[in-house]
Motif scaffolding. Sequence first.
Motif, PDB file in Angstrom:
ATOM      1  N   ILE A  72       0.885  -1.210  -0.142  1.00 27.80           N
ATOM      2  CA  ILE A  72      -0.117  -0.012   0.057  1.00 27.80           C
ATOM      3  C   ILE A  72       0.806   1.017  -0.028  1.00 27.80           C
ATOM      4  O   ILE A  72       0.623   2.077  -0.791  1.00 27.80           O
ATOM      5  CB  ILE A  72      -0.881   0.065   1.277  1.00 27.80           C
ATOM      6  CG1 ILE A  72      -2.129  -0.921   0.981  1.00 27.80           C
ATOM      7  CG2 ILE A  72      -1.666   1.269   1.572  1.00 27.80           C
ATOM      8  CD1 ILE A  72      -3.010  -1.252   2.267  1.00 27.80           C
ATOM      9  N   ALA A  73       2.079   1.369   0.702  1.00 32.59           N
ATOM     10  CA  ALA A  73       2.819   2.253   0.886  1.00 32.59           C
ATOM     11  C   ALA A  73       3.678   2.602  -0.603  1.00 32.59           C
ATOM     12  O   ALA A  73       3.809   3.729  -0.976  1.00 32.59           O
ATOM     13  CB  ALA A  73       4.047   2.264   1.982  1.00 32.59           C
ATOM     14  N   MET A  74       3.930   1.515  -1.160  1.00 34.75           N
ATOM     15  CA  MET A  74       4.605   1.664  -2.377  1.00 34.75           C
ATOM     16  C   MET A  74       3.588   2.307  -3.599  1.00 34.75           C
ATOM     17  O   MET A  74       4.029   3.103  -4.360  1.00 34.75           O
ATOM     18  CB  MET A  74       4.984   0.382  -3.009  1.00 34.75           C
ATOM     19  CG  MET A  74       6.303  -0.132  -2.203  1.00 34.75           C
ATOM     20  SD  MET A  74       7.680   1.292  -2.169  1.00 34.75           S
ATOM     21  CE  MET A  74       8.043   1.233  -3.772  1.00 34.75           C
ATOM     22  N   ILE A  75       2.189   1.626  -3.417  1.00 38.41           N
ATOM     23  CA  ILE A  75       1.208   2.192  -4.502  1.00 38.41           C
ATOM     24  C   ILE A  75       0.961   3.803  -4.149  1.00 38.41           C
ATOM     25  O   ILE A  75       1.017   4.486  -5.211  1.00 38.41           O
ATOM     26  CB  ILE A  75      -0.104   1.423  -4.218  1.00 38.41           C
ATOM     27  CG1 ILE A  75       0.047   0.106  -4.916  1.00 38.41           C
ATOM     28  CG2 ILE A  75      -1.225   2.142  -4.901  1.00 38.41           C
ATOM     29  CD1 ILE A  75      -1.132  -0.923  -4.168  1.00 38.41           C
ATOM     30  N   ILE A  76       0.805   4.175  -3.050  1.00 40.18           N
ATOM     31  CA  ILE A  76       0.708   5.424  -2.664  1.00 40.18           C
ATOM     32  C   ILE A  76       1.875   6.312  -3.010  1.00 40.18           C
ATOM     33  O   ILE A  76       1.638   7.498  -3.775  1.00 40.18           O
ATOM     34  CB  ILE A  76       0.450   5.636  -1.057  1.00 40.18           C
ATOM     35  CG1 ILE A  76      -0.758   5.260  -0.609  1.00 40.18           C
ATOM     36  CG2 ILE A  76       0.397   7.408  -0.767  1.00 40.18           C
ATOM     37  CD1 ILE A  76      -1.296   4.827   0.763  1.00 40.18           C
ATOM     38  N   PHE A  77       3.192   5.788  -2.916  1.00 39.66           N
ATOM     39  CA  PHE A  77       4.263   6.630  -3.417  1.00 39.66           C
ATOM     40  C   PHE A  77       4.440   6.982  -4.733  1.00 39.66           C
ATOM     41  O   PHE A  77       4.539   8.067  -5.301  1.00 39.66           O
ATOM     42  CB  PHE A  77       5.637   5.704  -2.872  1.00 39.66           C
ATOM     43  CG  PHE A  77       6.923   6.399  -3.285  1.00 39.66           C
ATOM     44  CD1 PHE A  77       7.360   7.477  -2.576  1.00 39.66           C
ATOM     45  CD2 PHE A  77       7.589   5.687  -4.201  1.00 39.66           C
ATOM     46  CE1 PHE A  77       8.361   7.926  -3.004  1.00 39.66           C
ATOM     47  CE2 PHE A  77       8.751   6.275  -4.764  1.00 39.66           C
ATOM     48  CZ  PHE A  77       9.379   7.562  -4.188  1.00 39.66           C
ATOM     49  N   VAL A  78       4.166   5.737  -5.450  1.00 42.97           N
ATOM     50  CA  VAL A  78       3.957   6.009  -7.034  1.00 42.97           C
ATOM     51  C   VAL A  78       2.879   6.889  -7.528  1.00 42.97           C
ATOM     52  O   VAL A  78       3.227   7.781  -8.436  1.00 42.97           O
ATOM     53  CB  VAL A  78       3.730   4.555  -7.481  1.00 42.97           C
ATOM     54  CG1 VAL A  78       3.154   4.521  -9.022  1.00 42.97           C
ATOM     55  CG2 VAL A  78       4.913   3.409  -7.359  1.00 42.97           C
ATOM     56  N   ILE A  79       1.812   6.798  -6.909  1.00 40.42           N
ATOM     57  CA  ILE A  79       0.647   7.644  -7.316  1.00 40.42           C
ATOM     58  C   ILE A  79       1.180   9.125  -6.917  1.00 40.42           C
ATOM     59  O   ILE A  79       1.055  10.115  -7.812  1.00 40.42           O
ATOM     60  CB  ILE A  79      -0.681   7.504  -6.537  1.00 40.42           C
ATOM     61  CG1 ILE A  79      -1.213   6.086  -6.897  1.00 40.42           C
ATOM     62  CG2 ILE A  79      -1.664   8.561  -6.648  1.00 40.42           C
ATOM     63  CD1 ILE A  79      -2.408   5.542  -6.310  1.00 40.42           C
ATOM     64  N   VAL A  80       1.555   9.358  -5.866  1.00 37.57           N
ATOM     65  CA  VAL A  80       2.210  10.906  -5.306  1.00 37.57           C
ATOM     66  C   VAL A  80       3.124  11.163  -6.309  1.00 37.57           C
ATOM     67  O   VAL A  80       3.316  12.410  -6.691  1.00 37.57           O
ATOM     68  CB  VAL A  80       2.485  10.715  -3.929  1.00 37.57           C
ATOM     69  CG1 VAL A  80       3.159  12.098  -3.531  1.00 37.57           C
ATOM     70  CG2 VAL A  80       1.289  10.597  -3.019  1.00 37.57           C
ATOM     71  N   THR A  81       4.244  10.587  -6.623  1.00 37.91           N
ATOM     72  CA  THR A  81       5.044  10.901  -7.321  1.00 37.91           C
ATOM     73  C   THR A  81       4.822  11.241  -8.827  1.00 37.91           C
ATOM     74  O   THR A  81       5.321  11.941  -9.423  1.00 37.91           O
ATOM     75  CB  THR A  81       6.345   9.916  -7.278  1.00 37.91           C
ATOM     76  OG1 THR A  81       5.946   8.768  -7.789  1.00 37.91           O
ATOM     77  CG2 THR A  81       6.904   9.991  -6.319  1.00 37.91           C
ATOM     78  N   LYS A  82       3.826  10.390  -9.325  1.00 36.07           N
ATOM     79  CA  LYS A  82       3.381  10.837 -10.497  1.00 36.07           C
ATOM     80  C   LYS A  82       2.433  11.719 -10.822  1.00 36.07           C
ATOM     81  O   LYS A  82       2.580  12.594 -11.799  1.00 36.07           O
ATOM     82  CB  LYS A  82       2.491   9.420 -11.231  1.00 36.07           C
ATOM     83  CG  LYS A  82       3.628   8.126 -11.605  1.00 36.07           C
ATOM     84  CD  LYS A  82       2.638   7.240 -12.451  1.00 36.07           C
ATOM     85  CE  LYS A  82       3.929   6.045 -12.665  1.00 36.07           C
ATOM     86  NZ  LYS A  82       3.364   5.492 -13.699  1.00 36.07           N
ATOM     87  N   THR A  83       1.667  12.248  -9.654  1.00 32.98           N
ATOM     88  CA  THR A  83       0.887  13.275  -9.680  1.00 32.98           C
ATOM     89  C   THR A  83       1.684  14.472  -9.425  1.00 32.98           C
ATOM     90  O   THR A  83       1.165  15.808  -9.771  1.00 32.98           O
ATOM     91  CB  THR A  83      -0.203  13.268  -8.982  1.00 32.98           C
ATOM     92  OG1 THR A  83       0.392  13.163  -7.366  1.00 32.98           O
ATOM     93  CG2 THR A  83      -1.362  12.071  -9.098  1.00 32.98           C
ATOM     94  N   ALA A  84       3.009  14.371  -8.983  1.00 32.91           N
ATOM     95  CA  ALA A  84       3.580  15.668  -8.517  1.00 32.91           C
ATOM     96  C   ALA A  84       4.572  16.251  -9.727  1.00 32.91           C
ATOM     97  O   ALA A  84       4.708  17.417  -9.855  1.00 32.91           O
ATOM     98  CB  ALA A  84       4.524  15.349  -7.459  1.00 32.91           C
ATOM     99  N   ARG A  85       4.577  15.447 -10.717  1.00 33.13           N
ATOM    100  CA  ARG A  85       5.248  15.899 -12.071  1.00 33.13           C
ATOM    101  C   ARG A  85       4.222  16.752 -12.930  1.00 33.13           C
ATOM    102  O   ARG A  85       3.196  17.046 -13.059  1.00 33.13           O
ATOM    103  CB  ARG A  85       5.511  14.775 -12.769  1.00 33.13           C
ATOM    104  CG  ARG A  85       6.534  13.978 -12.069  1.00 33.13           C
ATOM    105  CD  ARG A  85       7.022  12.837 -13.092  1.00 33.13           C
ATOM    106  NE  ARG A  85       7.913  11.907 -12.488  1.00 33.13           N
ATOM    107  CZ  ARG A  85       8.418  10.910 -13.092  1.00 33.13           C
ATOM    108  NH1 ARG A  85       8.103  10.382 -14.208  1.00 33.13           N
ATOM    109  NH2 ARG A  85       9.255  10.122 -12.240  1.00 33.13           N
TER     110      ARG A  85
END
Length: 85
Positions: A72-85
């Motif tokens: 779950i933490a990895m999924i959230i991390f991926v979502i956050v980093t992709k939306t931050a771009r």
Amino acid sequence: METAQRHVPTYLALSIFNLLCCCFPLGIVALVFSLRAENASGVGKMEEASKASRTARILNIVGIVLGIIFIIAMIIFVIVTKTAR
């Protein structure tokens, strides 16, 4: 006269699943305790088998929970980093 032996669950399949899919370090330790439970049960040491079985169960539960939290933490991390771009 044979004494009736109770069945002690070894959680071997769950330990292998935990090892391969959830939390590798705890999976290894859980697998060791599962095998201890199986061996102790085979030679009739039911108290030792029961203790090893309980330890394997606890380690498997902790490993699966940690694995789920990590995923779950990895999924959230991926979502956050992709939306931050």
